[in-house]
Structures are given as C-alpha cells and as structure tokens.
Design a protein around this motif. Structure first.
Motif, PDB file in Angstrom:
ATOM      1  N   ILE A  33       0.447  -1.352   0.166  1.00 20.04           N
ATOM      2  CA  ILE A  33       0.075  -0.072  -0.320  1.00 20.04           C
ATOM      3  C   ILE A  33       0.577   1.131  -0.175  1.00 20.04           C
ATOM      4  N   GLY A  81      -0.044   6.294   9.909  1.00 26.26           N
ATOM      5  CA  GLY A  81      -0.978   7.257   9.628  1.00 26.26           C
ATOM      6  C   GLY A  81      -1.791   8.424  10.132  1.00 26.26           C
ATOM      7  N   VAL A 125      -2.535  11.431  11.284  1.00 22.27           N
ATOM      8  CA  VAL A 125      -4.019  13.052  10.830  1.00 22.27           C
ATOM      9  C   VAL A 125      -4.632  13.539  11.801  1.00 22.27           C
ATOM     10  N   TYR A 170     -10.414   8.227   3.198  1.00 16.23           N
ATOM     11  CA  TYR A 170      -9.893   7.518   3.760  1.00 16.23           C
ATOM     12  C   TYR A 170      -8.620   8.337   4.631  1.00 16.23           C
ATOM     13  N   HIS A 171      -9.046   8.300   6.636  1.00 21.27           N
ATOM     14  CA  HIS A 171      -7.947   9.128   7.131  1.00 21.27           C
ATOM     15  C   HIS A 171      -7.117   7.663   8.277  1.00 21.27           C
ATOM     16  N   GLY A 172      -7.652   7.379   8.155  1.00 26.72           N
ATOM     17  CA  GLY A 172      -7.189   6.059   9.346  1.00 26.72           C
ATOM     18  C   GLY A 172      -8.423   5.218   9.768  1.00 26.72           C
ATOM     19  N   ARG A 173      -7.574   4.318  11.301  1.00 23.70           N
ATOM     20  CA  ARG A 173      -8.574   3.636  11.602  1.00 23.70           C
ATOM     21  C   ARG A 173      -8.972   3.424  13.709  1.00 23.70           C
ATOM     22  N   GLU A 205      -7.635  14.696   1.111  1.00 26.39           N
ATOM     23  CA  GLU A 205      -6.143  14.182   0.558  1.00 26.39           C
ATOM     24  C   GLU A 205      -6.267  14.593  -0.975  1.00 26.39           C
ATOM     25  N   ASP A 227      -3.621  15.798   3.284  1.00 27.51           N
ATOM     26  CA  ASP A 227      -2.560  14.106   4.371  1.00 27.51           C
ATOM     27  C   ASP A 227      -2.411  14.015   2.719  1.00 27.51           C
ATOM     28  N   LYS A 232       3.893   6.153   5.471  1.00 30.87           N
ATOM     29  CA  LYS A 232       3.442   5.301   4.814  1.00 30.87           C
ATOM     30  C   LYS A 232       5.328   5.132   3.576  1.00 30.87           C
ATOM     31  N   GLY A 271      -6.924  -5.729   5.183  1.00 27.49           N
ATOM     32  CA  GLY A 271      -6.222  -4.229   4.740  1.00 27.49           C
ATOM     33  C   GLY A 271      -6.409  -3.672   3.478  1.00 27.49           C
TER      34      GLY A 271
HETATM   35  N1  PLZ Z   1      -4.425   8.548   5.452  1.00 23.03           N
HETATM   36  C1  PLZ Z   1      -4.181   8.867   3.436  1.00 23.03           C
HETATM   37  O1  PLZ Z   1      -3.830   6.608   2.458  1.00 23.03           O
HETATM   38  C2  PLZ Z   1      -3.633   4.529   5.189  1.00 23.03           C
HETATM   39  C3  PLZ Z   1      -4.613   1.661   4.623  1.00 23.03           C
HETATM   40  C4  PLZ Z   1      -5.864   1.115   4.500  1.00 23.03           C
HETATM   41  P1  PLZ Z   1      -1.812   4.005   8.896  1.00 23.03           P
HETATM   42  N2  PLZ Z   1      -4.264   3.817   3.629  1.00 23.03           N
HETATM   43  C5  PLZ Z   1      -3.538   2.351   3.583  1.00 23.03           C
HETATM   44  C6  PLZ Z   1      -6.049  -0.092   5.768  1.00 23.03           C
HETATM   45  O2  PLZ Z   1      -6.697  -0.642   5.643  1.00 23.03           O
HETATM   46  O3  PLZ Z   1      -5.239   0.322   7.218  1.00 23.03           O
HETATM   47  C7  PLZ Z   1      -3.790   5.813   5.439  1.00 23.03           C
HETATM   48  C8  PLZ Z   1      -3.929   7.230   3.445  1.00 23.03           C
HETATM   49  C9  PLZ Z   1      -4.362   8.265   4.236  1.00 23.03           C
HETATM   50  C10 PLZ Z   1      -4.474   7.672   6.288  1.00 23.03           C
HETATM   51  C11 PLZ Z   1      -3.894   6.273   6.007  1.00 23.03           C
HETATM   52  C12 PLZ Z   1      -3.864   5.831   7.658  1.00 23.03           C
HETATM   53  O4  PLZ Z   1      -2.608   5.188   7.981  1.00 23.03           O
HETATM   54  O5  PLZ Z   1      -0.428   4.649   8.835  1.00 23.03           O
HETATM   55  O6  PLZ Z   1      -2.196   3.072   7.687  1.00 23.03           O
HETATM   56  O7  PLZ Z   1      -2.324   4.677  10.215  1.00 23.03           O
END
Ligand code: PLZ
Length: 482
Positions: free
Chosen positions: A74, A135, A139, A162-165, A238, A271, A300, A475
């Motif tokens: 990714i 990431g 954020v 998409y900014h995270g989980r 983004e 982002d 990343k 993922g």
């Molecule tokens: N902001 C723009 O792309 C991470 C993770 C996908 P982390 N994208 C891939 C998944 O299924 O978990 C991402 C991103 C943008 C924030 C993030 C978050 O970054 O390093 O995964 O926390």
C-alpha cells in the motif's frame, strides 16, 4: 514443491515473475492454517501467499514463487523493498542504540528528519515537524494542532475520504464497511463535504459540467451552511484520494479550497500519507496544483517500510499546543528516522521523481489502451506511480466491484500483485515501487491484459458480490481472497 529461498531481499533478488507452485503453494497454505487458529479473523490480507523476501519490483513467497509487485505494501516501499540505503542506515542505527525515546533523551536523526521534511514540503515559510508512528496518528495530531492553534473544534473532511482506523480518524474516514461498521460511537465535530470526482460528478442543476471551481463552490457552500467558518479548525483533504478510489479532483478544486481556508483562518491539512514522498512524480501531490497547505501529514513511503509518520507545517501553528502535548513512546523512533534518511538518499540517488513520471507514461498508456478495447474500464486516472482504472458495467457508470476483485485474484494467480480500492470497491490501483524495471512493469500489464481477456464480459458482474467483498475486505482494499 519447495524452493531454496533467497537469503536476502533487496534489489539483488532476481527481477522476474516465476511461478513454481500453484498459488497459494503448500507452505503458504500451511501458514494460512496456523494463522486461522492464531490471528484474529478481523485482520484481512489481500494476497493468499506469505512473504519470504522482496526487493526491486518483486515479492517472493515462502514457496519460491516470485510476483511482480504493483502494490508496494500500500504505497510504502516507494524506494523498493529492503532498499540498500534503508537497510544500511537502519542496521547502523540499531547497532548503536535501538531506543531512548525522543521525549526522554533526544537524538540527531529525529532532528534531521524534521529539517528534511521542513525543507521538502511545499511553501517557503518557517516550518516545524513532529514525528509519530502511523498515518492515522499523524492525522489525529494534525487535528489536535489545528484545534490548539485556532481555538475552534470542527473538522471538515470529504466524501470518499480515508484517514485511518483510530477513533477520530474512523470518524473522518467515509466508508462504513469494513472501516467503521460496528465500531461507533465516533468522535464528534467531524463534518463531510462533497468532493470533486470528475468521473462521477456529471452536470449541475443548470446542466453545466461540475469543473474544479464549481465543485469547490459546492463544497464551500456546504461548509458555510452546515458548519460555519468561525467554528472550523481544519479542512483535511487527500490531494488525490487513496483508499476512496484514487480520485484526482478536477483542476482548480484544491486551489479554490486553499483560498477559502486562507481567507477564513481555517487550517488546511493535506493528508499526503499515500500521495507523498515522490509517489506522484512530485515530492508532494499538492505541488501539481501549486497548493501550499498549512499542515502536511506524511507516513508510508517516507521511511522505506519502517513505521514513521509526521506532521509538518507553519511554525506558528505547529508550536501552538502546550509543550508535552504531542508525542508518543515510539514517535520518530531512531530506527525509523534512520530509515527515512536512507529512503531520501534512495530517492535522490535513483532519480525516483523522474522514475515516477516515467511509470505514469507506461502504466497510463497501457491502461488507456486496455480501456479503448474493453468497455469495462470506465475511467483511467492518477499521477506518477499512483494510477488507477475504475471498472463499470459496460455502457454505464455502475460500479463493478466483483470484476475488480476477480481481476486482482486472477492476477495474483498469474504472478502479479494488484490492489483494489474505492468506495464502491471497483477500482484497480497501481502503486509499483519506483525502482521497478520497465520490462517487468510491461510484463505485469501483459498479464493484466490476459486476465481481462480471460474474464468473460459478464463474469463477476452478478448480484451482491461487490458489497459482500467490501464487508470482508482485507487490509486497504476490497479484495476477497477466498
Ligand atoms: N491517510 C491518505 O492512505 C493509510 C491503510 C488501509 P496508517 N491507507 C492504507 C487500511 O485498510 O488500513 C492512510 C492513507 C491516508 C491516512 C492513512 C492511515 O495510515 O499508517 O494506516 O495509520
């Protein structure tokens, strides 16, 4: 059949597609069985094989199969997996010390990474950087910083974002399944505005096409009516959407937003976690439109595969939170900082910005040729080594997620790793390491052509498979590896 495994990864690995077992092979199947008994079923994986080594443009599995890597974990191994500059810098660092915690006893590598990001990110103003690990954490911290600076609370994000989980970033992420579903309640004061999505924007009520400035006016109207600038700490965007579908906003969208945030004292956060660090053929994707954000989040690619993230931006904003307000045990760990210094060396020594632009020509050309003869490819877009094809039912814009999943699955069977993404799960995304050889890249697209030819026009277009795939997403995308 078992193969002798290469002793090391890195670019020394033979740069070839090589299948010596079925995929997954016996060793991968063994590991999958152990995993099923040991690892939470809530963690998914896109490919059915287990990694043994990787480097240049290939991933080698535990059965000795060698896959062409169009995913870079990714968008992480931008400088190549186990890049020598990264391996060397990390090895040297961990032999000296593995950890002191920058908040306890600081070290030079952290300062050097901060200096480098301050210099590389857009804008000539005075900047400061704070380092974190993921990431999502970057954020979250950008929002904390913007709130501390403005004394306001609201945050605006966009459709498909998409900014995270983590809890705050789940609220900021648009897509419910699999990222948010069942995980609420979510953080308050997060508002969503419409994006510019040229392939799907169509025309406005008066029949005019929604160009970049029009899409920005539409977003700003929502923000002004539903949030109000006086309440708004940050607009987080983004510059090219990643997980949401590699959506490149129409020209003029980002500059118009930037102008509005500047005029209203709102912190503009780009982002660049997925787009940053040479991926799009510029060091940062904002540069393509001459946009200078107040804060930039990165992760990343910046550390060649080690966990490192950053918030970089205007000194007066970055210095607003109270001392001790930002940090974390591992934020800017010594090994990750050493890796970042190595990764930047690799970008410079390999002329990787130029490579990213060349990859755009090659991949863009191949995808446009495919689209010209296959109506299931509805749109081709992206910049640099961040390219995508959006799949639809021929003659419509109706998303075909099942086809995207089938293409990715079939490509893996033939030795090519392709990821999917998109709110509708119907986008194939191409994120090769920038060091991939051109012949290998062409070969990957020969395979992709074969896959499209082999999947009959109606295959995978039935019923609810797309939504189902999304629920079981692995993922980072909506592939279904069953
Ligand atoms: N902001 C723009 O792309 C991470 C993770 C996908 P982390 N994208 C891939 C998944 O299924 O978990 C991402 C991103 C943008 C924030 C993030 C978050 O970054 O390093 O995964 O926390």
């Amino acid at each position: 059949m078992t193969q002798t495994l290469p002793a090391t990864g890195g670019p020394a690995l033979p740069q070839e597609r090589r299948l010596v077992t079925e995929v997954p092979g016996p060793r991968s199947r063994e590991l999958a069985a152990r995993r099923a008994a040991a690892v939470s079923a809530a963690v998914g994986s896109s490919t059915p094989f287990y990694a043994a080594a990787a480097g240049g443009g290939v991933l080698v599995d535990v059965d000795g199969n060698s896959f062409i890597d169009l995913g870079s974990g990714i968008a992480v191994t931008t400088v190549g997996n186990a890049a020598p500059q990264v391996v060397e810098a990390v090895t040297e660092q961990v032999a000296r010390f593995t950890h002191t915690c920058f908040m306890i006893t600081p070290y030079e590598a952290y300062v050097q990474v901060a200096e480098t990001l301050n210099e590389l990110t857009p804008g000539e103003h005075a900047k400061r950087t704070a380092l974190f690990t993921s990431g999502a954490e970057a954020v979250e911290n950008a929002v904390k910083i913007a709130r501390a600076h403005t004394g306001r609370q609201a945050v605006v994000v966009f459709d498909h974002a998409y900014h995270g989980r983590t809890n705050l970033t789940m609220a900021m992420t648009a897509k419910s399944a699999p990222y948010k579903s069942g995980f609420g309640p979510f953080a308050p004061e997060v508002y969503r505005a419409p994006l510019s999505y040229p392939f799907r924007d169509g025309a406005d009520a008066d029949g005019r096409p929604v160009d970049g400035p029009a899409a920005a006016r539409r977003a700003i109207e929502v923000i002004e009516k539903q949030v109000g600038a006086v309440n708004l700490a940050a607009v987080v965007i983004e510059p090219i959407q990643g997980e949401g579908g590699f959506i490149v906003p129409a020209p003029g969208f980002l500059p118009a937003l930037a102008e509005w945030t500047r005029a209203n004292g709102v912190v503009l956060v780009a982002d660049e976690v997925q787009t940053g660090f040479a991926r799009t053929g510029a060091m940062f994707a904002c540069e393509h439109e001459g946009v200078v954000p107040d804060l930039v989040t990165t992760a990343k690619g910046i550390a060649g595969g080690l966990p490192l993230s950053a918030v970089t931006g205007r000194a007066e904003i970055m210095d607003a939170p109270v001392t001790g307000g930002l940090g974390g045990t591992y934020g800017g760990s010594a090994a990750a900082c050493a890796a970042a210094i190595g990764a930047l060396r690799a970008v410079r020594e390999g002329d990787l910005l130029q490579r990213a632009r060349r990859i755009e020509e090659v991949v863009g050309g191949r995808l446009r040729r495919l689209a010209a003869r296959d109506a299931r490819v509805g749109d081709v877009r992206g910049r640099g080594a961040m390219m995508a094809a959006e799949l639809v039912r021929p003659g419509t814009r109706e998303p075909d997620a099942a086809l995207a999943a089938a293409v990715a699955r079939e490509a893996a069977q033939r030795g090519v790793v392709v990821l999917t993404c998109g709110t509708y799960g119907n986008v194939l995304r191409f994120l090769p390491p920038l060091v991939i050889g051109e012949e290998l890249l062409e070969e990957a697209f020969d395979v992709l052509d074969e896959v499209f030819a082999a999947l009959p026009a109606r295959a995978g277009t039935g019923g609810t498979a797309g939504a189902d795939g999304a629920v079981r997403a692995a993922g980072g995308d909506d592939q279904d590896v069953d």
